[in-house]
Design a protein around this motif. Structure first.
Motif, mmCIF file in Angstrom:
data_model
loop_
_atom_site.group_PDB
_atom_site.id
_atom_site.type_symbol
_atom_site.label_atom_id
_atom_site.label_comp_id
_atom_site.label_asym_id
_atom_site.label_seq_id
_atom_site.Cartn_x
_atom_site.Cartn_y
_atom_site.Cartn_z
ATOM 1 N N ASP A 1 1.417 4.181 1.935
ATOM 2 C CA ASP A 1 1.876 2.798 2.014
ATOM 3 C C ASP A 1 2.905 2.643 3.121
ATOM 4 O OD1 ASP A 1 2.328 0.126 1.308
ATOM 5 O OD2 ASP A 1 4.041 0.735 0.075
ATOM 6 N N THR B 1 0.979 -4.338 -1.607
ATOM 7 C CA THR B 1 2.071 -3.641 -2.284
ATOM 8 C C THR B 1 2.951 -4.640 -3.012
ATOM 9 O OG1 THR B 1 3.558 -3.866 -0.436
ATOM 10 C CG2 THR B 1 2.184 -1.909 -0.435
ATOM 11 N N LYS C 1 2.723 6.384 -1.921
ATOM 12 C CA LYS C 1 3.880 5.742 -1.286
ATOM 13 C C LYS C 1 3.978 6.144 0.179
ATOM 14 C CE LYS C 1 6.664 4.691 -5.294
ATOM 15 N NZ LYS C 1 7.735 5.133 -6.189
ATOM 16 N N THR D 1 3.536 9.796 -5.180
ATOM 17 C CA THR D 1 4.298 10.099 -3.970
ATOM 18 C C THR D 1 3.409 9.956 -2.745
ATOM 19 O OG1 THR D 1 5.502 11.712 -5.276
ATOM 20 C CG2 THR D 1 5.776 11.863 -2.879
ATOM 21 N N SER E 1 8.795 0.410 -2.651
ATOM 22 C CA SER E 1 7.438 -0.112 -2.767
ATOM 23 C C SER E 1 6.731 0.526 -3.963
ATOM 24 C CB SER E 1 6.671 0.217 -1.495
ATOM 25 O OG SER E 1 5.307 0.148 -1.748
ATOM 26 N N THR E 2 6.113 -0.305 -4.839
ATOM 27 C CA THR E 2 5.299 0.251 -5.926
ATOM 28 C C THR E 2 3.876 -0.177 -5.678
ATOM 29 O OG1 THR E 2 5.796 -1.700 -7.188
ATOM 30 C CG2 THR E 2 7.125 0.260 -7.659
#
Ligand code: SAM
Length: 490
Positions: A383, A432, A380, A377, A440-441
Motif C-alpha cells: 500500500d 485504503t 501495508k 505487514t 493505513s489499514t
C-alpha cells in the motif's frame, strides 16, 4: 406446480427441480436435483456432483434458497465401488467438470478418471464451493446442450425488444435449433392465464425441420413445463410455411403472429409464406426471388400473420450475401423500415490486480509471509509503495503488460507506459482506509490496482440482424369499424 421454473422457480430448491449449477463463470451445468436412496456419512448417496472443486451430494443442494453457495462435502466414494451415473451427475475430468450426457453416454474419459479416483480414495476431501442457480433463459443459454449454433443473450435481448415481444404476443420462430432463443421468447411473451374473452395467452410458435432436433426440443419444452407457452411443429418452413396443427379443427390454424424471428440459412425462402396474401406460385418456386405478381386473395389460403397489427420481423444470418437476398425479397413483399444491425458485444473484465501475498516480506529476501500479521505487514508495504507511486498520478493508464509482468519485484508497479488497462479512481482514497493516527489499514479485497482487460476477440458469434415491419392492411370493414369507434367519428 404447473408453472415453468423458468418463469417462477419458487424460493427454494426442491427435489426434482432443474438447477443450473455454477462451477465457474464459464462452466454452468444443468442438473435435476434428486433425493438419494441411501445415506453415507449423513448425506444421501443417490446423487452426487463430483467436480474438481469437490463433491456435492444433491441432498446438500435441496431445500436451499436459489443462489446459495454450497460448500463441498466429505463423501464416501470408494467403499461401494463405482456407481452407474445418470443424467445430471457431473464427474471430474481434470480441467473441467462435464455433465454426463444421457443421449450419448459419452463421458468415457470422465468416468475413467473418476473411477481411478474412487478406487484409490475412500473419502474425498471437501475443498471448494459451487452456486446453485435457478433456471433463467440467460443461464440456460450458457449451459444448454448445444445441438446447433445458438443465439446468445446480447443478440436475443435486442431482437426481442425490436420485434416488440411482450406479454400476450404471438411469436413465430424458425428453426428451433437448441432452443436458446425459444426460452427467452417464452419468458418475454408469458402473460399468465387469459383473463377474459379475447385475451390471448402469449405464445411461441416454433418450427424445426430436423426430426431429431424437433423431438428433443419438444421433450425439453415438456420437461421445462413450457408446453402452454411454446408449441413446436415439425415442418420445413421454406416449403410448407407457418400454419400449425389445431386441436379444434381439421384444418391447420394460423398462429396470428405479430412477431417473427427467422434463424434459418435462407430466410428469403420462408418470407413468401409470411405474407398477408397468398404468394404467387412463381414467387414460391423461385425461393422468394421472383417479382410478386399475384395480388389475388383466395379463400383456401390462411396467413400466419395477425391481420389487425403491423408485424415486426428479425432475420439472423451470418453472411452478408444472405442479408442481401433477404432484403431484396422483403422489398418485393412489401416489408418496410428494413434495417440491418450487428450487435458487437465485448466483455470487459474489471479486476483488481493480485496483491501478491507470496511476495517476499522484505526486499532482498525470499521469505513469504508465514502468518496473518506478516501478511498484513506485507499489504501495508505494498500500500505504501502504491501511494508513493500514485502520489502525482491520478487516473493514470497502466499497461497490462506491466501488470502481467509483475514478478514479485516492484518493477511492474513502477513501470507505466502502454495503454491497455485503466486505473479508475483514486487509489489512495479508494483502496485504503486511513485511521485517525494516519496509519493505513488496507482492506484486502480493496487491495491492488483496479484494471480492466478487454477481450481480444468478440467471442459471442454474432450474425447480421435484419429488421423490418409489414404494415397493417386496412379493409373497408375495418375502416368502417374504426370510424365507428373514433370519438369524433359521428
Ligand atoms: N435459434 C436457435 C437457438 O437459439 O438455439 C438456433 C437455430 S439453428 C442455427 C437453425 C435451425 O434451423 C436448425 O436446427 C435447422 O435444423 C433449422 N432449419 C433449417 N432450415 C429449416 C427449414 N427450412 N424449416 C425449419 N427449420 C429449419
Amino acid at each position: 406446480s404447473t408453472i415453468s421454473p423458468f418463469l417462477d422457480p419458487g424460493p427454494l430448491t426442491t427435489p426434482g427441480a432443474l438447477a443450473l449449477v455454477h462451477l465457474s463463470r464459464d462452466n454452468v451445468v444443468p442438473v435435476y436435483l434428486r433425493e438419494g436412496s441411501g445415506t453415507v456419512d449423513g448425506y444421501s448417496e443417490g446423487a452426487v456432483i463430483n467436480t474438481r472443486f469437490g463433491s456435492f451430494p444433491h441432498s446438500t443442494l435441496i431445500g436451499q434458497p436459489w443462489g446459495s453457495q454450497i460448500r463441498a462435502s466429505i463423501v464416501d466414494t470408494g467403499s461401494r465401488g463405482r456407481k452407474k451415473r445418470k443424467l445430471g451427475d457431473v464427474v471430474a475430468t481434470g480441467a473441467a467438470a462435464t455433465a454426463v450426457d444421457d443421449a450419448t453416454g459419452n463421458d468415457t474419459e470422465a468416468v475413467n478418471s473418476s473411477t481411478s479416483h474412487t478406487r484409490d480414495v475412500v473419502k474425498t476431501a471437501a475443498t471448494g464451493f459451487i452456486h446453485v442457480l435457478p433456471p433463467t433463459p440467460e443461464i440456460w443459454t450458457s449451459s444448454l446442450p448445444h445441438r446447433t449454433q445458438v443465439v446468445y443473450t446480447p443478440d436475443y435481448s435486442y431482437i426481442l425488444h425490436r420485434i416488440r415481444a411482450r406479454p400476450g404476443a404471438q411469436i413465430i420462430e424458425a428453426g428451433s435449433g437448441s432452443g436458446s432463443f425459444t426460452h427467452a421468447a417464452a419468458r418475454a411473451v408469458y402473460s399468465g392465464y387469459p383473463k377474459g374473452p379475447g385475451d390471448k395467452r402469449g405464445k411461441v410458435w416454433s418450427f424445426e425441420f430436423n426430426h431429431d432436433r424437433f423431438l428433443k426440443m419438444r421433450e425439453e419444452v415438456e420437461d421445462h413445463r413450457l408446453s402452454r407457452i411454446v408449441q413446436v411443429t415439425h415442418r420445413d418452413v421454406y416449403h410448407d410455411g407457418f400454419l400449425v396443427h389445431s386441436d379444434d379443427d381439421d384444418d391447420d390454424a394460423s398462429p396470428e403472429a405479430e412477431c417473427v424471428f427467422l434463424d434459418v440459412p435462407a430466410p428469403w425462402q420462408a418470407l413468401p409464406h409470411l405474407s398477408r396474401r397468398k404468394p404467387a406460385p412463381s414467387l414460391l418456386a423461385s425461393g422468394g426471388l421472383e417479382p410478386l405478381n399475384s395480388k389475388k386473395e383466395t379463400s383456401d389460403w390462411k396467413s400466419p400473420l395477425r391481420a389487425d397489427r403491423a408485424v415486426h420481423i428479425c432475420t439472423f444470418s451470418p453472411c452478408i450475401e444472405q442479408v442481401t437476398k433477404t432484403v431484396e425479397t422483403m422489398r418485393r413483399l412489401g416489408w418496410m423500415d428494413i434495417e440491418m444491425v450487428e450487435v458487437a458485444q465485448r466483455r470487459i473484465n474489471v479486476l483488481r490486480e493480485k496483491v501478491g501475498l507470496n511476495m517476499p516480506l522484505e526486499r532482498g529476501t525470499n521469505q513469504s509471509p508465514r502468518n496473518v500479521d506478516e501478511a498484513i505487514t506485507r499489504l501495508k508495504q505494498i500500500d505504501g509503495r502504491f501511494k508513493e507511486f500514485y502520489r502525482d498520478k491520478r487516473d493514470v493508464d497502466v499497461s497490462m503488460d506491466d501488470v502481467d509482468a509483475e514478478d514479485g519485484s516492484d518493477k511492474g508497479q513502477a513501470a507505466n507506459g502502454n495503454v491497455n488497462g485503466v486505473v479508475k479512481g483514486d487509489v489512495n482514497a479508494a483502496d485504503t482506509n486511513t485511521n485517525t493516527s494516519g496509519a493505513s489499514t488496507l482492506k484486502p479485497w480493496m487491495a491492488g490496482r483496479l484494471v480492466h482487460r478487454t477481450e481480444a476477440e468478440i467471442k459471442t458469434h454474432t450474425s447480421y440482424l435484419v429488421f423490418a415491419v409489414l404494415p397493417q392492411e386496412w379493409s373497408e370493414e375495418q375502416e368502417a369499424a374504426a370510424f365507428e369507434k373514433w370519438p369524433c367519428g359521428k
